[in-house]
Enzyme design. Structure first.
Site, short mmCIF file in Angstrom:
data_model
loop_
_atom_site.label_atom_id
_atom_site.label_comp_id
_atom_site.label_asym_id
_atom_site.label_seq_id
_atom_site.Cartn_x
_atom_site.Cartn_y
_atom_site.Cartn_z
N GLU A 68 -12.31 3.78 -1.73
CA GLU A 68 -11.75 4.26 -2.09
C GLU A 68 -11.47 3.50 -3.91
O GLU A 68 -11.75 4.65 -4.69
CB GLU A 68 -10.42 5.33 -1.43
CG GLU A 68 -10.16 6.05 -0.95
CD GLU A 68 -8.84 6.19 -0.36
OE1 GLU A 68 -8.21 6.25 -0.84
OE2 GLU A 68 -9.12 6.23 1.09
N VAL A 69 -10.78 2.38 -3.90
CA VAL A 69 -10.62 2.18 -5.20
C VAL A 69 -11.66 1.12 -5.85
O VAL A 69 -11.90 -0.09 -5.11
CB VAL A 69 -8.88 1.45 -5.49
CG1 VAL A 69 -8.67 0.84 -7.00
CG2 VAL A 69 -8.10 2.48 -4.68
N ASP A 86 0.80 -1.24 0.08
CA ASP A 86 0.04 -0.02 0.23
C ASP A 86 0.76 1.32 -0.08
O ASP A 86 1.95 1.26 0.69
CB ASP A 86 -0.58 0.11 1.43
CG ASP A 86 -2.30 1.21 0.78
OD1 ASP A 86 -3.08 0.74 0.87
OD2 ASP A 86 -1.36 2.31 1.36
N ILE A 87 0.38 2.28 -0.87
CA ILE A 87 1.15 3.38 -1.14
C ILE A 87 1.50 4.81 0.65
O ILE A 87 1.71 4.91 -0.07
CB ILE A 87 0.43 4.06 -2.18
CG1 ILE A 87 1.26 4.96 -2.74
CG2 ILE A 87 0.19 5.29 -1.75
CD1 ILE A 87 1.59 5.76 -4.03
N HIS A 135 -7.14 -5.05 2.48
CA HIS A 135 -5.90 -4.79 2.97
C HIS A 135 -5.00 -6.45 4.34
O HIS A 135 -5.88 -6.93 4.19
CB HIS A 135 -6.26 -4.05 4.01
CG HIS A 135 -6.87 -2.77 3.23
ND1 HIS A 135 -5.97 -1.63 3.04
CD2 HIS A 135 -7.93 -2.71 2.57
CE1 HIS A 135 -6.22 -0.86 1.85
NE2 HIS A 135 -7.97 -1.56 1.92
N HIS A 181 -10.24 -5.29 -3.56
CA HIS A 181 -8.93 -5.69 -2.64
C HIS A 181 -9.61 -5.96 -1.45
O HIS A 181 -9.69 -5.68 -0.49
CB HIS A 181 -7.86 -4.89 -2.71
CG HIS A 181 -8.61 -3.18 -2.40
ND1 HIS A 181 -9.57 -2.70 -3.33
CD2 HIS A 181 -8.30 -2.28 -1.40
CE1 HIS A 181 -9.99 -1.64 -2.13
NE2 HIS A 181 -9.31 -1.32 -0.56
#
Ligand code: AMP
Length: 120
Positions: free
Chosen positions: A100-101, A34-35, A107, A105
């Site tokens: 958000e995306v 994760d960025i 985490h 996904h």
């Protein structure tokens, strides 16, 4: 459920249009850091196929792909050496979760004590 948006950021990562810090990849799954990490280990695990969220994935992916996905999550946790110490899996679906995306996904968080679950 909203339609899949081919311009979402994870779709761009899958198409190689933007880079990622890859942790694991196979034919069906990609895992990258994760960025904006919130734990010492914070990676994102995504199927390469187009699913908007967890809900879309479990409704539409079929048993084999769902099972393969979750078995691979465990494989990645093993590779990251966080089975013994423990880990947390989070997935956000939709508005109330502030997803958000819009590409499904998980985490995967670990390598430190993660405290309790807080949401505000
Ligand atoms: P969510 O709110 O569950 O949709 O989480 C989206 C996650 O994607 C956030 O934790 C972001 O920090 C992460 N993220 C956004 N853009 C990127 C990127 N280019 N590479 C890696 N992680 C990203």
């Amino acid at each position: 459920m909203i339609d899949y948006d081919d311009d979402n950021i994870f779709s761009k990562i899958l198409k190689g249009e933007i880079p990622c810090d890859k942790v694991y990849e196979d034919e069906n799954i990609l895992c990258f850091k994760d960025i904006n990490p919130i734990a010492k280990i914070h990676v994102l695990i995504i199927p390469k196929e187009k699913y908007v969220s967890f809900n879309d994935f479990v409704i539409n992916a079929g048993e084999k792909k769902i099972s393969y996905f979750f078995k691979t999550v465990e494989k990645i946790a093993k590779k990251l050496n966080i089975i013994e110490s423990g880990y947390r899996i989070i997935t956000n679906h939709g508005m109330d979760a502030n997803q958000e995306v819009p590409h499904f996904h998980l985490h995967l968080l670990g390598k430190e004590n993660l405290g309790g679950i807080k949401y505000k």
